[in-house]
Design an enzyme around this catalytic site. Sequence first.
Site, PDB file in Angstrom:
ATOM      1  N   CYS A  85       0.810  -1.158   0.008  1.00  0.00           N
ATOM      2  CA  CYS A  85      -0.018   0.171  -0.099  1.00  0.00           C
ATOM      3  C   CYS A  85       0.928   1.266   0.027  1.00  0.00           C
ATOM      4  CB  CYS A  85      -0.868   0.067   1.183  1.00  0.00           C
ATOM      5  SG  CYS A  85      -0.181   0.295   2.596  1.00  0.00           S
ATOM      6  N   ASP A  88       9.375  28.416 -32.076  1.00  0.00           N
ATOM      7  CA  ASP A  88      10.189  28.965 -32.916  1.00  0.00           C
ATOM      8  C   ASP A  88       9.876  28.888 -34.285  1.00  0.00           C
ATOM      9  OD1 ASP A  88      13.325  29.472 -33.470  1.00  0.00           O
ATOM     10  OD2 ASP A  88      13.361  27.491 -34.349  1.00  0.00           O
ATOM     11  N   ASP A 139      18.155  27.103 -29.255  1.00  0.00           N
ATOM     12  CA  ASP A 139      16.693  26.939 -28.478  1.00  0.00           C
ATOM     13  C   ASP A 139      16.747  26.329 -27.218  1.00  0.00           C
ATOM     14  OD1 ASP A 139      15.374  27.901 -30.936  1.00  0.00           O
ATOM     15  OD2 ASP A 139      15.016  26.090 -31.621  1.00  0.00           O
ATOM     16  N   ASP A 151      13.810  23.606 -31.803  1.00  0.00           N
ATOM     17  CA  ASP A 151      14.581  22.232 -32.338  1.00  0.00           C
ATOM     18  C   ASP A 151      15.992  22.485 -32.348  1.00  0.00           C
ATOM     19  OD1 ASP A 151      14.413  24.035 -34.527  1.00  0.00           O
ATOM     20  OD2 ASP A 151      14.588  22.494 -36.039  1.00  0.00           O
TER      21      ASP A 151
END
Length: 794
Positions: A83, A495, A693, A689
Amino acid sequence: MNEQKHMTVGVTGMTCAACSNRVEKVLNKMDGVDAQVNLTTEKANINYDPETTTVDDVTSKIEKLGYGVEEEKAEFDVMGMTCAACSSRIEKVLNKQPGVKQATVNLTTENATVEYNPGLMNVEDIIGRIQKTGYDAQIKADEQERQSRKEKQVERMKWKLVISAVLSVPLLLTMLDHLFGIQMPAIMMNPWFQFALATPVQFIIGWQFYDGAYKNLRSGGANMDVLVALGTSAAYFYSLYEAIKTIGNPGYDPHLYFETSAILITLILFGKYLEASAKGKTTMAISKLLNLQAKQARVIRNGEETMIPIEDVTVGDRLVVKPGEKIPVDGIVAKGRTAIDESMLTGESIPIEKDEEANVIGSTMNKNGTIEMEATKVGKDTALASIVKAVEDAQGSKAPIQRLADVISGYFVPIVVGIAVLTFIIWITLVQPGSFEPSLVAAIAVLVIACPCALGLATPTSIMVGTGKAAENGILFKGGEHLERTHQLNAIILDKTGTVTKGKPEVTNFTGDQETLQLLASAEKGSEHPLAEAIVAYATEQDVKPVDVDDFEAIPGHGIRAVIYGQHVLVGTRKLMTENNIDINDAEQELVDFEINGKTAMLIAINNEYRGVVAVADTVKETASQAISQLKEQGLEVIMLTGDNERTAQAIAKQVGIDHVIAQVLPEEKADEVKEVQNQDKKVAMVGDGVNDAPALAVADIGIAIGTGTEVAIEAADITILGGELLLIPKAIKTSRATIKNIRQNLFWAFAYNSAGIPIAALGLLAPWIAGAAMAFSSVSVVTNSLRLKRVKI
């Protein structure tokens, strides 16, 4: 003087003797510390007084000096948890250990992840600590081994349940006599016949509850096993006491509760069996991913082709892949040409043409050509293995919403035992003074109904199913906390290049002569910018060959400068030309026309004289407009961020339906722009990408990397979108919102169940066996509700 303790700490970031001397000097100034720092081994050997200094004091001091403390991360399979109190207890104990930076224990995956200082702790120490807490652990096995172990465990649970049920059913029938006065055969009402049926259930089938309770109490904790052991033992031993009273007194009518203890154990086992079976379905996402992998590879060794297991492929092996076969591992095409279906990774249904030197990804499908390839990544280094690891990490992590449940679970069992004792006292003194039997029944019902299983399963099961479903759709969440934060987003920054657009620009216009084109292409040959690649490709198409460059300099955000055969070449923005005092008035109208049409225009100057313009266009992705429309429907403000000039950026934004554009942003300024939006009280996602960035992805509340981008961007992001499909972004947000909604439902019912169940039981309105059934099915209902996420359309 207090007894000194010793530790060895790995110190990273030291570059010279001055570094090690500084660390040593500062450490030795701490109270009760005697340290020696070795630059060569990058280790600090430290004797310290635990009364005045802690391990955390030492490590934080090293980190404040600007150096790092070496850490390792290990994952363990934990056996014996029943539990939320179990997982909470193990986690609490591990986090108190010196040298453990962070430990998280997941009840659903039965997995523990521990970040620790290898100078103070090792894997054996961690396993030993878990075992002392009353559980068992081992280094995390591979998925197939774990799956096999879980299947055996479920099989054992099934047989224990069957045996328990066979012994309990006759006892269940005796309840018909108690409840409805239906006459049962005399043998069934015999106390010693009931004793014979109930005893194996109590002490053989139910031994696991006694064992778990003992181990937990010994280590200072309390879990579900304590409640079950107390409740069933009370019913069993009271019944035994009543049976003994019949000896020598055949006229005595005993009050037996053997059926209560046996049926409770059977119902709890039934609930655990259903729960384990359902939990197995939550890990299907990983199984599906693993099933994508090729099982064998055709390798060339000693000039002959041989089929070998995929595990035996090594880096550098030459492999043959025929049409219709899966690419075995990651690598490059060494010979031949083909088209490969990469839809399992990128979502792109059209096969990708592959020539020699092209990269190929393991588990993708070779469609129409025999190739020879060289293995470059095998085993855990392949793209598929990285995806599986990302999903496992996400499923094993905790969402912040789980913390409340964990805190409550840690205190829950002792409080329930206290309530049960109080219930017994109130009944025997006030409700029915001196009546032992009803007082005991009410106390047993409280103990049984209050198990915190549902509470512990509420969050991790939903996280597992949600991240698994996302992975099946090409969305990788790095952890439960990122899955939770995503549902709070109200702004998203995209972007432009490679995200909104395809990132594969082409030259659309060039105004200049052959000599200018050759100098332009030669200068751009030294640049890694996508626009530069387009210009070089255009020159090649025009049969213009670039020449060697004497000097080259990239000017971020503005352009490039080069020297070729003594001629000074400048290519870039208006600002670059203006700063170099080059007259570009004649080109202004042409520039404006290009930019209005969404083209990126670059000015060319040779020897400080304007010579022409080259215009490059990057087409938008086919699904960009649809994705942005869906993001707006979800209530997000959509912003496009780009280094392009305002006119070009607005033209692209108009094509895809973006209203807010931030243009002419230098790479190093992107993170600042994200912060600016955050300062407007917005929860911001950044989608990108490229390498440039990465800082913005890290600063954003949620960083989303396009999977076709660079590894740096993917590493900095919280979510990775496999392939370049923008429609997966609104799907990621929908998955997050659906998962959080599901978690809230689970937590509500788990809290409501316990909040309502305990008082009802304490009032004597619940028979213990009904309480046991309710407790068992509460856990099953939470897991079943979580599995509903599999059917949610995203």
